[in-house]
Design a protein around this motif. Structure first.
Motif, mmCIF file in Angstrom:
data_model
loop_
_atom_site.group_PDB
_atom_site.id
_atom_site.type_symbol
_atom_site.label_atom_id
_atom_site.label_comp_id
_atom_site.label_asym_id
_atom_site.label_seq_id
_atom_site.Cartn_x
_atom_site.Cartn_y
_atom_site.Cartn_z
ATOM 1 N N GLU A 1 -0.839 -2.136 7.926
ATOM 2 C CA GLU A 1 0.597 -1.866 7.909
ATOM 3 C C GLU A 1 1.329 -2.874 7.016
ATOM 4 O OE1 GLU A 1 2.090 0.638 9.568
ATOM 5 O OE2 GLU A 1 0.484 1.319 10.870
ATOM 6 N N VAL A 2 0.890 -4.122 7.096
ATOM 7 C CA VAL A 2 1.531 -5.148 6.247
ATOM 8 C C VAL A 2 1.223 -4.868 4.778
ATOM 9 C CG1 VAL A 2 1.697 -7.610 5.687
ATOM 10 C CG2 VAL A 2 1.469 -6.891 8.069
ATOM 11 N N MET A 3 -0.041 -4.473 4.499
ATOM 12 C CA MET A 3 -0.418 -4.115 3.124
ATOM 13 C C MET A 3 0.474 -2.981 2.623
ATOM 14 S SD MET A 3 -4.454 -3.610 2.250
ATOM 15 C CE MET A 3 -5.115 -3.737 3.899
ATOM 16 N N LEU A 7 3.402 -2.222 3.632
ATOM 17 C CA LEU A 7 4.755 -2.748 3.430
ATOM 18 C C LEU A 7 4.855 -3.407 2.056
ATOM 19 C CD1 LEU A 7 7.417 -3.118 5.017
ATOM 20 C CD2 LEU A 7 6.517 -5.313 5.821
ATOM 21 N N GLY A 8 3.809 -4.158 1.695
ATOM 22 C CA GLY A 8 3.791 -4.823 0.390
ATOM 23 C C GLY A 8 3.789 -3.817 -0.760
#
Lengths: 338, 338
Positions: A160-162, A164-165
Motif C-alpha cells: 500500500e505504501v509502494m 502511495l509512492g
C-alpha cells in the motif's frame, strides 16, 4: 483455455465459482457466523461499521481458499474456519484503510464506511478488526500459520505504501506496478491458500504449491479487476466502471497505454491522473485510448498468463473435486472480463 | 508517599526512572537496535516515517517493563528483547493512527508524521509497524505472549473508538472516561509487564501481579499526562501545554471541572471543546477553572491512588533491585506533575 482442460479433464464452456462455493458451503456458514460474532464489541460504532462492510458481501474468495485447501488434506477440527475468518478480517481491515487512503466514496456498491462514519472510525475499526484477526489466529495455535499471516500483514502494508509512492505518477513502470499488486493483493491470496495445507500438516511441497496457486490467482484477479475498470460492467466489478480512473489510480491498462501512446496521449493521461482535472468525456476517451493501444487486451493476456501458472501450481496437489473446483475458480476469475 | 517507602524500604526524596533505566540498559540497547532494523523496508517512506517517530525518543517505558519483568524471573534468551521491541512498535503504530484521528500537528516536540508525509502514509506505515510487531512476536514463539499482546491490540483500538464516541462531548462521565484510559493506555502497559513473567514461565500468580502493576501504572501515567496538559511544563510533557484543550479532548480534569462548575462554566467548556470556537485567553481561563474547582488536584489524587495499587501489586514479586526500581518508576511517573 486449453490449460484448464489439461487439469480439470474437460473443457468448461462457462466457468463458474459455484463448484468451489458448494464444496466449502458448510465451512463458509461457520466462517460467516464467526465473522459476525467477532465483529461484535460493546463499543458502539464498531459492530455498525464492521457489519456494514461485512454484510455488503464480496465474494469471500480468500476464506474459501483456506477452507478448500484444508479440506483437500483431510483437515479435522475447526481451525481452518477460524483462520478463514481471520483472513477475511485482515482483508476487511485493509479495505477500511484503503478507502481512507484513496478517499473513495463507494465500496461494493454502497457508500464507503468513511463517508458514513468518517475517516477516523474507518482507521480505528480497521485496527480493531486486525487485532481480532490476530486473536483468532492465536486461538488456532499454529505458529506456522501465524508466521505466514503476520508476514502477509506487513507485506500488504508495504504494498500500500509502494502504491502511495507511485500514485498519480504516470511514469510508473510495469515491473514496479506488479510488485505493488503482488504485495497488496496477491500476498493475502497466497497466505490464505498456504495456511490450509499448513494446519493440515501436509508435506512442505504441498504447502508451497498451494502458496504458488494463491499468489498467481491473486495476480490474475487484480489484473482482471484493473481491466474491468476500463471495460467491464458495474455488475461484474461490484463498483462503478471508471472508479480507478476518477481516483487517479495508475493500473496496468494505463501503464501500457501511456507507454504506447503519443505525446498528446501522455498529456491527456497526465492531466487526468496527475493533476486530476477531469472534463466530461474524459473516461470515454481513456477507454478508447486503452483499447486502441491494445492495453486492455494485453492486461487480460497478462492475467491469463498468471492464470495459467496458477493452474500449473495445482498439478502436484491431490486430484479430485476440490482441485477441479480450484482450477475452475481460476477460469472464473478470468472469465469475468468477457 | 509512605506507600512507596513500605516497598522500597526507604523514602525517596527525588524519585527517578534512572534505576530502572540502568538495570535494563544492556537489553534496551538491543531493543533499540532491533527497532531500527525492523523499521527498515525497501519501500521508500516506511523507514523515514518510522524513524522520524522512533528517533524522536519518548521514554520507552513499556519495553523497559517487559525487560525488567523478564529479568526479574531470570529469563535466559533474547525473546524478551524481541517482545519489548514489538510492544514499542504497537505503541508507535497507535501514535501514528492517533495523530491522524486527532488531527494533531505535533508529537514529542516535533511535527507529527502526518504533517510531513500526510495522513495516508501515517495510516499505512502504522499498519506496517503493526504487521512487523506481530511477526516479531511470532519469532519469539510464545503463544501465551501472542495471546496477551493481540488481545491488547484489539482492546487499544476499542478504547480509541470509545474515545472517538466521547470526543467533543462534555457530558462524558468519569467512569466512561476511565474505561477509555484503561483500554487505550493501560492495556498496553499491562500486556508489556505481563509478558515478562510469561516468557520466563513464572508462576501464574506472578504473571497476574505483573499485569496488575502495569495496568495501574498505566492508569496513573495517563491521568498525570492529562493533568500536565493543564498544569505542567512543556519539558515534562513532551508536548505543548494545552494541546489536549486545543484538540477538544475530554480528559479527567475537564470532566471533574465541568461537573463542579456553574452553568456559565459549562457554556465555556461547551464552546471551547464541543463547538471549538477558541478565543485568546481561553486556555488560561480553562486552567484557572480547573484549578478553582480542584479538578487538577483531584486528578492527581486519582493518579496517586492508582500508583498506590500499582505498588501493592508489586508486593508478591521477588524482592530486589528490580522490584525497587519498578516501585520508584511509579513514584517518578507521579512526581512528573510537581
Amino acid at each position: 483455455m486449453g490449460v484448464v482442460a489439461s487439469i480439470s479433464g474437460e473443457k468448461s464452456k462457462d466457468p463458474s465459482i459455484q463448484p468451489l462455493v458448494d464444496l466449502v458451503d458448510g465451512g463458509m456458514q461457520a466462517v460467516n457466523e464467526l465473522i459476525l460474532s467477532k465483529a461484535g464489541s460493546n463499543v458502539e460504532m464498531i459492530p455498525e461499521v464492521a457489519r456494514h462492510l461485512i454484510s455488503s458481501g464480496g465474494k469471500r474468495l480468500r476464506p474459501m481458499l483456506t477452507l478448500a485447501l484444508a479440506d483437500m488434506f483431510g483437515y479435522r477440527g475447526d481451525g481452518h474456519v477460524t483462520l478463514a475468518a481471520s483472513v477475511e478480517f485482515m482483508h476487511t481491515a485493509t479495505l477500511l484503510h484503503d478507502d481512507v487512503v484513496d478517499e473513495s466514496d463507494m465500496r461494493r456498491g454502497k457508500l464507503a464506511a468513511r463517508k458514513l462514519w468518517g475517516n477516523q472510525a474507518s482507521v480505528l475499526v480497521g485496527d480493531y478488526l486486525l487485532g481480532q484477526a490476530f486473536k483468532m489466529m492465536v486461538d488456532v495455535g499454529s505458529l506456522e500459520a501465524l508466521r505466514i499471516l503476520s508476514e502477509a500483514s506487513a507485506v500488504i502494508a508495504e504494498g500500500e505504501v509502494m502504491q502511495l509512492g507511485a500514485a498519480h505518477n504516470i511514469a510508473t513502470d510495469e515491473s514496479r506496478y506488479m510488485k505493488v499488486v503482488e504485495a497488496k493483493t496477491a500476498a493475502l491470496f497466497a497466505a490464505a491458500a498456504e495456511v490450509g495445507p499448513v494446519i493440515s500438516e501436509a508435506p512442505d511441497g504441498m504447502q508451497q504449491a498451494a502458496r504458488r496457486y494463491g499468489m498467481d490467482l491473486g495476480l490474475a484477479f487484480q489484473l482482471v479487476d484493473d481491466a474491468l475498470d476500463y471495460g467491464g460492467s458495474a455488475d461484474a466489478l461490484g463498483k462503478q466502471v471508471g472508479d480507478d480512473f476518477r481516483e487517479g489510480k495508475i493500473t496496468l491498462p494505463v501503464i501500457l497505454s501511456v507507454q504506447r501512446g503519443s505525446d498528446g496521449d501522455r498529456a491527456f493521461w497526465k492531466r487526468c491522473l496527475e493533476t486530476h482535472e477531469l472534463e466530461d468525456g474524459d473516461l470515454d476517451h481513456a477507454i478508447e485510448l486503452i483499447k486502441r493501444t491494445d492495453a486492455l487486451a494485453d492486461t487480460i493476456e497478462r492475467a491469463r498468463g498468471f492464470g495459467s501458472t496458477a493452474l500449473s501450481a495445482l498439478q502436484p496437489l491431490p486430484e479430485g473435486d476440490i482441485r477441479d473446483a480450484l482450477a475452475e475458480a481460476v477460469e472464473f476469475c478470468i472469465s469475468r472480463v468477457y
